[in-house]
Design an enzyme around this catalytic site. Structure first.
Site, PDB file in Angstrom:
ATOM      1  N   ASP A 202       0.855  -1.179   0.000  1.00 54.33           N
ATOM      2  CA  ASP A 202       0.000   0.000   0.000  1.00 54.33           C
ATOM      3  C   ASP A 202       0.898   1.238   0.000  1.00 54.33           C
ATOM      4  O   ASP A 202       1.917   1.248   0.690  1.00 54.33           O
ATOM      5  CB  ASP A 202      -0.795  -0.028   1.314  1.00 54.33           C
ATOM      6  CG  ASP A 202      -2.228   0.378   1.112  1.00 54.33           C
ATOM      7  OD1 ASP A 202      -2.572   0.795  -0.012  1.00 54.33           O
ATOM      8  OD2 ASP A 202      -2.998   0.288   2.084  1.00 54.33           O
ATOM      9  N   ASN A 210      -2.711  12.957  -2.245  1.00 53.79           N
ATOM     10  CA  ASN A 210      -3.714  13.512  -3.158  1.00 53.79           C
ATOM     11  C   ASN A 210      -4.214  14.867  -2.685  1.00 53.79           C
ATOM     12  O   ASN A 210      -4.403  15.786  -3.484  1.00 53.79           O
ATOM     13  CB  ASN A 210      -4.906  12.549  -3.299  1.00 53.79           C
ATOM     14  CG  ASN A 210      -4.678  11.540  -4.401  1.00 53.79           C
ATOM     15  OD1 ASN A 210      -3.937  11.793  -5.351  1.00 53.79           O
ATOM     16  ND2 ASN A 210      -5.317  10.385  -4.282  1.00 53.79           N
ATOM     17  N   HIS A 215      -5.165  15.195  -7.708  1.00 56.21           N
ATOM     18  CA  HIS A 215      -5.398  13.840  -8.215  1.00 56.21           C
ATOM     19  C   HIS A 215      -4.549  13.495  -9.429  1.00 56.21           C
ATOM     20  O   HIS A 215      -4.188  12.350  -9.628  1.00 56.21           O
ATOM     21  CB  HIS A 215      -6.885  13.622  -8.507  1.00 56.21           C
ATOM     22  CG  HIS A 215      -7.673  13.383  -7.250  1.00 56.21           C
ATOM     23  ND1 HIS A 215      -8.341  14.386  -6.583  1.00 56.21           N
ATOM     24  CD2 HIS A 215      -7.850  12.248  -6.523  1.00 56.21           C
ATOM     25  CE1 HIS A 215      -8.917  13.902  -5.495  1.00 56.21           C
ATOM     26  NE2 HIS A 215      -8.636  12.603  -5.435  1.00 56.21           N
ATOM     27  N   ASP A 219      -2.288  10.290  -9.697  1.00 55.51           N
ATOM     28  CA  ASP A 219      -2.273   9.283 -10.779  1.00 55.51           C
ATOM     29  C   ASP A 219      -0.848   9.036 -11.256  1.00 55.51           C
ATOM     30  O   ASP A 219      -0.436   7.899 -11.464  1.00 55.51           O
ATOM     31  CB  ASP A 219      -3.108   9.788 -11.969  1.00 55.51           C
ATOM     32  CG  ASP A 219      -4.606   9.692 -11.682  1.00 55.51           C
ATOM     33  OD1 ASP A 219      -4.962   9.092 -10.635  1.00 55.51           O
ATOM     34  OD2 ASP A 219      -5.400  10.223 -12.485  1.00 55.51           O
ATOM     35  N   GLU A 246      -4.688   2.404  -4.169  1.00 53.58           N
ATOM     36  CA  GLU A 246      -3.230   2.614  -4.080  1.00 53.58           C
ATOM     37  C   GLU A 246      -2.558   1.336  -3.586  1.00 53.58           C
ATOM     38  O   GLU A 246      -1.493   1.359  -3.018  1.00 53.58           O
ATOM     39  CB  GLU A 246      -2.905   3.810  -3.171  1.00 53.58           C
ATOM     40  CG  GLU A 246      -3.193   3.619  -1.699  1.00 53.58           C
ATOM     41  CD  GLU A 246      -4.592   4.067  -1.278  1.00 53.58           C
ATOM     42  OE1 GLU A 246      -5.506   4.033  -2.138  1.00 53.58           O
ATOM     43  OE2 GLU A 246      -4.753   4.427  -0.099  1.00 53.58           O
TER      44      GLU A 246
END
Ligand SMILES: [Mg+2]
Length: 341
Positions: A202, A210, A215, A219, A246
């Site tokens: 993770d 974020n 965002h 990404d 994630e």
């Protein structure tokens, strides 16, 4: 309206040719004349004759010799012939090598009605054969077209399959592909009695990332992490997939716990050394990951879900203990054989 058919009349006497031509004259016929076998053979190569009316008695090369040479040529072999002869005994001559039904005889002096009747029959057969050939060509073309459509369809299917097995954002396998491969490798390792390892990881404090960087940056961060993880795998059967938002997961067939620990540690280091800035992370000032791993020799009664759960427990513990680390967790449901080395 049918296209005019070419018909070849061969006789060494011009007056006989004139008579024949006169008798046969019709708008749907294109009559071509030859006065010798040689001339006839030359014309046969240039035209697509539906029928040849061939005088038997000719000097140099007679009608039978001419026909014999026609038979030897692929292009002229199947053109029907009506031999025109003054000698009735020749009608008994068996002209070998020619398709039966493609040869007939007419006797001099010519009976106009008989001549027309025979010629019409041959021409009708020719038209039907042409129609059949056209149909055959049409069908062949359809078959080619169908084959082409089929391979296009297969290619589209392959692309679809590929698209649906890859994660759209990172380009590595998606959860669906992961589950499928886990099942396949689980069975393969069960047959071979070899260990199977899982690593689940993770991105630490990804929500904070974020929130701070947006965002789009999020990404991009996931893409870089995915690429770094995928780049670490060396064996063809190893795979890493995007497991969730994630979260990533790796399948390591034929790898025991010790090997899996090495992989987990290199994954941890690889992500940290990307040096992706993460100012709001309480762990480090760059993006880090937490990892859980487990290994098992699959046996009947033990399921992939058990191994997943164990690796997930490891991940949970790694987060509890401060993140940016890996923890291995034994897979110990009753039927499972943990790999404790
Ligand atoms: Mg003659």
């Amino acid at each position: 309206m049918n296209k005019a058919l070419d018909i070849l009349i061969v006789d060494d006497r011009p007056e006989n040719l004139l008579t024949l031509e006169h008798l046969l004259e019709s708008p749907d016929l294109n009559i071509v004349r030859a006065t010798s076998g040689q001339e006839a053979l030359g014309l046969l190569l240039d035209h697509d004759f539906a029928l040849v009316l061939l005088d038997v008695q000719m000097p140099d090369m007679d009608g039978f010799e001419t026909a014999e040479l026609m038979r030897g040529n692929k292009r002229t072999r199947h053109i029907p012939i009506i031999f025109v002869t003054a000698n009735h005994t020749e009608s008994k001559h068996i002209f070998r090598g020619y398709d039966s039904g493609a040869v007939d005889y007419l006797f001099k002096p010519l009976d106009a009605q008989m001549l027309l009747c025979k010629v019409r029959i041959f021409l009708e057969i020719h038209r039907q054969r042409q129609a059949l050939q056209a149909k055959t060509r049409e069908l062949d073309a359809r078959i080619v077209e169908l084959h082409q459509l089929q391979s296009e369809l297969e290619e589209k299917n392959r692309q679809l399959q590929l698209l649906s097995s890859l994660d759209g954002l990172t380009g590595i396998p998606n959860r669906r592909q992961f589950d499928e491969m886990l099942g396949i490798e689980w069975n393969r390792m069960a047959r071979e009695r070899l260990p199977l390892s899982l690593v689940i990881l993770d991105v630490d404090h990804f929500k904070l990332y974020n929130d701070r960087y947006g965002h789009l940056a999020g990404d991009s961060c996931l893409r870089r992490v995915a690429t770094a993880l995928a780049g670490l795998l060396r064996r063809p059967a190893d795979m890493v997939a995007r497991y969730g938002g994630e979260e990533f997961a790796a399948i390591l067939p034929g790898t025991g716990l010790e090997g899996a620990k090495v992989v987990a540690e290199s994954m941890r280091q690889a992500v940290a050394s990307l040096g992706i800035e993460h100012q709001d992370s309480p762990v480090q000032s760059v993006v880090t990951v937490s990892l859980g791993l487990s290994a098992v020799v699959p046996l009947p009664g033990c399921a992939p879900a058990d191994l997943l759960q164990a690796a997930d427990q490891g991940l949970y513990q790694a987060k509890q203990e401060g993140r940016d680390r890996w923890i291995s967790f034994d897979c110990v449901p009753a039927a499972c054989t943990p790999v404790l080395t």
